[in-house]
Enzyme design. Structure first.
Site, PDB file in Angstrom:
ATOM      1  N   THR A 136      -8.975  -7.696  -0.934  1.00 42.93           N
ATOM      2  CA  THR A 136      -8.823  -8.004  -2.350  1.00 42.93           C
ATOM      3  C   THR A 136     -10.042  -7.474  -3.099  1.00 42.93           C
ATOM      4  O   THR A 136     -11.092  -7.249  -2.501  1.00 42.93           O
ATOM      5  CB  THR A 136      -8.694  -9.525  -2.577  1.00 42.93           C
ATOM      6  N   CYS A 142       5.809 -14.285 -20.483  1.00 48.69           N
ATOM      7  CA  CYS A 142       6.365 -13.587 -19.328  1.00 48.69           C
ATOM      8  C   CYS A 142       7.610 -14.296 -18.794  1.00 48.69           C
ATOM      9  O   CYS A 142       8.570 -13.645 -18.373  1.00 48.69           O
ATOM     10  CB  CYS A 142       5.319 -13.461 -18.229  1.00 48.69           C
TER      11      CYS A 142
END
Length: 211
Positions: free
Chosen positions: A5, A174
């Site tokens: 990550t 969203c």
């Protein structure tokens, strides 16, 4: 299992979860750019979640090339990401894309499913399966938005008022956008075929769903 990550906070959270589950001897995690992965053909399977939306249309080919190089012959790659409604990848309008680009995910570009599959195929992958999860994700976002609204005072102790306003609008917006089919989210399963063109993926889905 090996995970990477670019987020230090995400890394620390994942390390804590791994330790709590007693899996530190089975899982390694590191702060690393996917472009800096060392070596080739290291993995039997690769899963990329919420990533290819951020590499940009022009870089999709090189992104999938790295995934192809990392997986062993016969290995699987699962790419999970948000996709565009329109084939050319343009935004749906309503100002949503501009808001997200300015405040949440700068420089992100959503590829259409057809573009993603084309770039994967150009790198040598054979696409085996595609699953659309748009309505599932709309419901997930609705739950996230609801949970945040129920815990605003707790959230204010963790982030600035500006950040909180942004994420309240982002999650609710969203959820609405996915519900209205402004964008989609797909899981694409692909294989790197063996030299003779074969692979070992089951011929039916019984291994997934049972008899």
């Amino acid at each position: 299992m090996h995970g990477i990550t670019l987020s230090k906070a995400q890394l620390e959270w994942a390390q804590a979860r791994t330790e709590a589950a007693g899996l530190t001897d089975q899982v390694t995690l590191e702060l690393l750019d996917y472009r800096d992965l060392p070596g080739d053909e290291r993995f039997d399977k690769v899963v990329s979640v919420g990533m290819f939306e951020h590499v940009g249309h022009a870089n999709l080919g090189s992104y999938f090339k790295i995934l192809y190089d990392q997986v062993k012959p016969g290995g699987l790659v699962m790419n999970h990401g948000i996709t565009a409604k329109y084939v050319d990848g343009r935004q749906v309008g309503q100002g949503a894309g501009k808001f997200i680009g300015r405040y949440v995910f700068p420089h992100g570009e959503l590829p259409h499913l057809s573009m993603a599959i084309a770039r994967m195929s150009e790198q040598g992958f054979e696409v085996l399966d595609v699953e659309g999860l748009r309505l599932h994700y709309a419901r997930t976002l609705e739950h996230w938005s609801h949970n945040l609204e129920q815990r605003l005072e707790q959230a204010r102790e963790l982030v600035s008022d500006k950040a909180l306003r942004i994420w309240r609008v982002y999650l609710a917006g969203c959820a609405y956008g996915f519900r209205r089919n402004w964008m989609n989210i797909h899981q694409i399963l692909a294989v790197k075929p063996l030299p003779d063109g074969s692979h070992h993926v089951p011929w039916t889905r019984d291994d997934i769903y049972g008899q």
